[in-house]
Scaffold this motif. Structure first.
Motif, PDB file in Angstrom:
ATOM      1  N   ARG A  12       0.835  -1.322  -0.079  1.00  0.00           N
ATOM      2  CA  ARG A  12       0.037  -0.080   0.014  1.00  0.00           C
ATOM      3  C   ARG A  12       0.970   1.425  -0.021  1.00  0.00           C
ATOM      4  O   ARG A  12       2.024   0.998   0.436  1.00  0.00           O
ATOM      5  CB  ARG A  12      -0.816   0.084   1.244  1.00  0.00           C
ATOM      6  N   ASP A  13       0.427   2.380  -0.157  1.00  0.00           N
ATOM      7  CA  ASP A  13       1.167   3.596  -0.178  1.00  0.00           C
ATOM      8  C   ASP A  13       1.723   3.680   1.294  1.00  0.00           C
ATOM      9  O   ASP A  13       0.957   3.626   1.971  1.00  0.00           O
ATOM     10  CB  ASP A  13       0.160   4.795  -0.649  1.00  0.00           C
ATOM     11  N   PRO A  14       2.673   4.370   1.460  1.00  0.00           N
ATOM     12  CA  PRO A  14       3.297   4.614   2.797  1.00  0.00           C
ATOM     13  C   PRO A  14       2.403   5.642   3.507  1.00  0.00           C
ATOM     14  O   PRO A  14       1.686   6.454   2.828  1.00  0.00           O
ATOM     15  CB  PRO A  14       4.531   5.135   2.694  1.00  0.00           C
ATOM     16  N   GLU A  15       2.409   5.388   4.984  1.00  0.00           N
ATOM     17  CA  GLU A  15       1.658   6.542   5.716  1.00  0.00           C
ATOM     18  C   GLU A  15       2.748   7.285   6.399  1.00  0.00           C
ATOM     19  O   GLU A  15       3.738   6.470   7.068  1.00  0.00           O
ATOM     20  CB  GLU A  15       0.909   5.662   6.874  1.00  0.00           C
ATOM     21  N   VAL A  16       2.877   8.564   6.550  1.00  0.00           N
ATOM     22  CA  VAL A  16       3.589   9.290   6.859  1.00  0.00           C
ATOM     23  C   VAL A  16       2.863  10.254   7.955  1.00  0.00           C
ATOM     24  O   VAL A  16       2.142  10.832   7.779  1.00  0.00           O
ATOM     25  CB  VAL A  16       4.653  10.144   5.864  1.00  0.00           C
ATOM     26  N   ARG A  17       3.679  10.437   9.203  1.00  0.00           N
ATOM     27  CA  ARG A  17       3.337  11.251  10.057  1.00  0.00           C
ATOM     28  C   ARG A  17       4.654  11.746  10.789  1.00  0.00           C
ATOM     29  O   ARG A  17       5.660  11.395  10.423  1.00  0.00           O
ATOM     30  CB  ARG A  17       2.657  10.387  11.203  1.00  0.00           C
ATOM     31  N   TYR A  18       4.081  13.105  11.442  1.00  0.00           N
ATOM     32  CA  TYR A  18       5.423  13.699  12.260  1.00  0.00           C
ATOM     33  C   TYR A  18       5.339  13.664  13.673  1.00  0.00           C
ATOM     34  O   TYR A  18       4.308  13.891  14.132  1.00  0.00           O
ATOM     35  CB  TYR A  18       5.382  15.220  11.642  1.00  0.00           C
ATOM     36  N   SER A  19       6.510  13.569  14.355  1.00  0.00           N
ATOM     37  CA  SER A  19       6.492  13.392  15.713  1.00  0.00           C
ATOM     38  C   SER A  19       6.049  14.939  16.290  1.00  0.00           C
ATOM     39  O   SER A  19       6.056  15.815  15.608  1.00  0.00           O
ATOM     40  CB  SER A  19       7.808  13.224  16.338  1.00  0.00           C
ATOM     41  N   GLN A  20       5.711  14.884  17.446  1.00  0.00           N
ATOM     42  CA  GLN A  20       5.350  16.100  18.097  1.00  0.00           C
ATOM     43  C   GLN A  20       6.452  16.887  18.757  1.00  0.00           C
ATOM     44  O   GLN A  20       7.514  16.195  19.023  1.00  0.00           O
ATOM     45  CB  GLN A  20       4.389  15.802  19.327  1.00  0.00           C
ATOM     46  N   GLY A  21       6.453  18.193  19.062  1.00  0.00           N
ATOM     47  CA  GLY A  21       7.364  18.869  19.852  1.00  0.00           C
ATOM     48  C   GLY A  21       8.168  19.732  18.764  1.00  0.00           C
ATOM     49  O   GLY A  21       7.871  19.950  17.783  1.00  0.00           O
ATOM     50  N   ALA A  22       9.430  20.510  19.463  1.00  0.00           N
ATOM     51  CA  ALA A  22      10.066  21.321  18.756  1.00  0.00           C
ATOM     52  C   ALA A  22      10.796  21.088  17.590  1.00  0.00           C
ATOM     53  O   ALA A  22      10.965  21.570  16.253  1.00  0.00           O
ATOM     54  CB  ALA A  22      10.896  22.272  19.736  1.00  0.00           C
ATOM     55  N   ASN A  23      11.337  19.689  17.724  1.00  0.00           N
ATOM     56  CA  ASN A  23      12.058  19.235  16.443  1.00  0.00           C
ATOM     57  C   ASN A  23      11.132  18.071  15.885  1.00  0.00           C
ATOM     58  O   ASN A  23      11.354  16.890  16.170  1.00  0.00           O
ATOM     59  CB  ASN A  23      13.255  18.473  16.873  1.00  0.00           C
ATOM     60  N   GLN A  24      10.323  18.271  14.949  1.00  0.00           N
ATOM     61  CA  GLN A  24       9.431  17.403  14.401  1.00  0.00           C
ATOM     62  C   GLN A  24      10.370  16.537  13.391  1.00  0.00           C
ATOM     63  O   GLN A  24      11.157  16.941  12.702  1.00  0.00           O
ATOM     64  CB  GLN A  24       8.466  18.170  13.516  1.00  0.00           C
ATOM     65  N   THR A  25      10.119  15.073  13.534  1.00  0.00           N
ATOM     66  CA  THR A  25      10.750  14.129  12.970  1.00  0.00           C
ATOM     67  C   THR A  25       9.625  13.403  12.027  1.00  0.00           C
ATOM     68  O   THR A  25       8.846  12.831  12.623  1.00  0.00           O
ATOM     69  CB  THR A  25      11.532  13.307  13.884  1.00  0.00           C
ATOM     70  N   ALA A  26       9.900  13.087  10.635  1.00  0.00           N
ATOM     71  CA  ALA A  26       8.966  12.329   9.939  1.00  0.00           C
ATOM     72  C   ALA A  26       9.089  11.038  10.447  1.00  0.00           C
ATOM     73  O   ALA A  26      10.299  10.386  10.468  1.00  0.00           O
ATOM     74  CB  ALA A  26       9.316  12.558   8.687  1.00  0.00           C
ATOM     75  N   VAL A  27       7.948  10.287  10.336  1.00  0.00           N
ATOM     76  CA  VAL A  27       8.076   8.743  10.597  1.00  0.00           C
ATOM     77  C   VAL A  27       7.132   8.159   9.479  1.00  0.00           C
ATOM     78  O   VAL A  27       6.035   8.391   9.390  1.00  0.00           O
ATOM     79  CB  VAL A  27       7.335   8.580  11.968  1.00  0.00           C
ATOM     80  N   ALA A  28       7.834   7.297   8.745  1.00  0.00           N
ATOM     81  CA  ALA A  28       7.083   6.490   7.609  1.00  0.00           C
ATOM     82  C   ALA A  28       6.716   5.145   7.918  1.00  0.00           C
ATOM     83  O   ALA A  28       7.748   4.328   8.211  1.00  0.00           O
ATOM     84  CB  ALA A  28       7.572   6.696   6.256  1.00  0.00           C
ATOM     85  N   ARG A  29       5.597   4.402   7.720  1.00  0.00           N
ATOM     86  CA  ARG A  29       5.180   3.106   7.845  1.00  0.00           C
ATOM     87  C   ARG A  29       4.864   2.473   6.615  1.00  0.00           C
ATOM     88  O   ARG A  29       3.884   3.462   5.850  1.00  0.00           O
ATOM     89  CB  ARG A  29       4.407   2.959   8.970  1.00  0.00           C
ATOM     90  N   PHE A  30       5.222   1.443   6.091  1.00  0.00           N
ATOM     91  CA  PHE A  30       4.702   0.840   5.073  1.00  0.00           C
ATOM     92  C   PHE A  30       4.665  -0.846   5.244  1.00  0.00           C
ATOM     93  O   PHE A  30       5.544  -1.244   5.923  1.00  0.00           O
ATOM     94  CB  PHE A  30       5.338   1.020   3.722  1.00  0.00           C
ATOM     95  N   SER A  31       4.132  -1.619   4.435  1.00  0.00           N
ATOM     96  CA  SER A  31       3.996  -2.983   4.558  1.00  0.00           C
ATOM     97  C   SER A  31       4.667  -3.267   3.361  1.00  0.00           C
ATOM     98  O   SER A  31       4.680  -2.946   1.945  1.00  0.00           O
ATOM     99  CB  SER A  31       2.786  -3.533   4.614  1.00  0.00           C
ATOM    100  N   LEU A  32       5.866  -4.443   3.464  1.00  0.00           N
ATOM    101  CA  LEU A  32       6.437  -4.861   2.200  1.00  0.00           C
ATOM    102  C   LEU A  32       6.146  -6.467   1.982  1.00  0.00           C
ATOM    103  O   LEU A  32       6.159  -7.114   3.024  1.00  0.00           O
ATOM    104  CB  LEU A  32       7.816  -5.032   2.627  1.00  0.00           C
ATOM    105  N   ALA A  33       5.915  -6.943   0.802  1.00  0.00           N
ATOM    106  CA  ALA A  33       5.330  -8.303   0.652  1.00  0.00           C
ATOM    107  C   ALA A  33       6.637  -8.822  -0.143  1.00  0.00           C
ATOM    108  O   ALA A  33       7.077  -8.566  -1.130  1.00  0.00           O
ATOM    109  CB  ALA A  33       4.183  -8.237  -0.284  1.00  0.00           C
ATOM    110  N   VAL A  34       7.166  -9.931   0.680  1.00  0.00           N
ATOM    111  CA  VAL A  34       8.543 -10.488   0.035  1.00  0.00           C
ATOM    112  C   VAL A  34       8.070 -12.101  -0.348  1.00  0.00           C
ATOM    113  O   VAL A  34       7.546 -12.841   0.219  1.00  0.00           O
ATOM    114  CB  VAL A  34       9.566 -10.645   1.130  1.00  0.00           C
TER     115      VAL A  34
END
Length: 144
Positions: A12-34
């Motif tokens: 599926r398309d990756p899901e991207v969110r950003y952490s809270q706080g002063a230094n926001q960090t991107a966090v991406a989650r995806f599923s890989l079919a092997v």
């Protein structure tokens, strides 16, 4: 040592969110079919792995990865075991990804992958899978 290499397609398309706080960090989650190398009748043809990426890699994932793209990832396996509200122990595994590489060219039939900031590589521009060698470069190659 905890190191894993996987090659597969995004389910599926990756899901991207950003952490809270002063230094926001991107966090991406995806599923890989092997795909499984050997298949028995009645068994699944692939294994599915949940992957997580942080920071600039997560920005890259958001920009370039889509469902169906074939990639190679390297990283480490992490257990996320917990007890749910019913008191049942739940076992979960995820891949914390360190590196991502495309496993096929943009021009491949099942592909659509993009590399080099959206520009085709010299071999893709030439329409084949080999890098063109200009006259004079041949002498610098370590083999004949």
């Amino acid at each position: 040592m905890n190191k894993v290499f996987l090659m597969g397609r995004l389910t599926r398309d990756p899901e991207v969110r950003y952490s809270q706080g002063a230094n926001q960090t991107a966090v991406a989650r995806f599923s890989l079919a092997v795909d499984r190398r050997w298949k028995r009748e009645g068994e699944a043809d692939a294994d599915f792995f949940n992957c997580t990426v942080f920071g600039k890699q997560a920005d890259f994932v958001e920009k370039y990865l889509r469902q169906g793209i074939k990639i190679v990832v390297s990283g480490r396996i992490q257990n996320n075991n917990y007890t749910n509200k019913d008191g049942v122990k739940v076992y979960s595994v995820q891949i914390l990804v360190d590196e991502i590489d495309f496993a096929e060219s943009r021009n491949s039939p099942a592909g659509g992958a993009v590399g080099n900031e959206g520009r085709p590589s010299p071999s893709q521009a030439a329409g084949d899978s080999f890098l063109s060698i200009t006259p004079g470069e041949e002498e610098e190659l370590p083999f004949n």
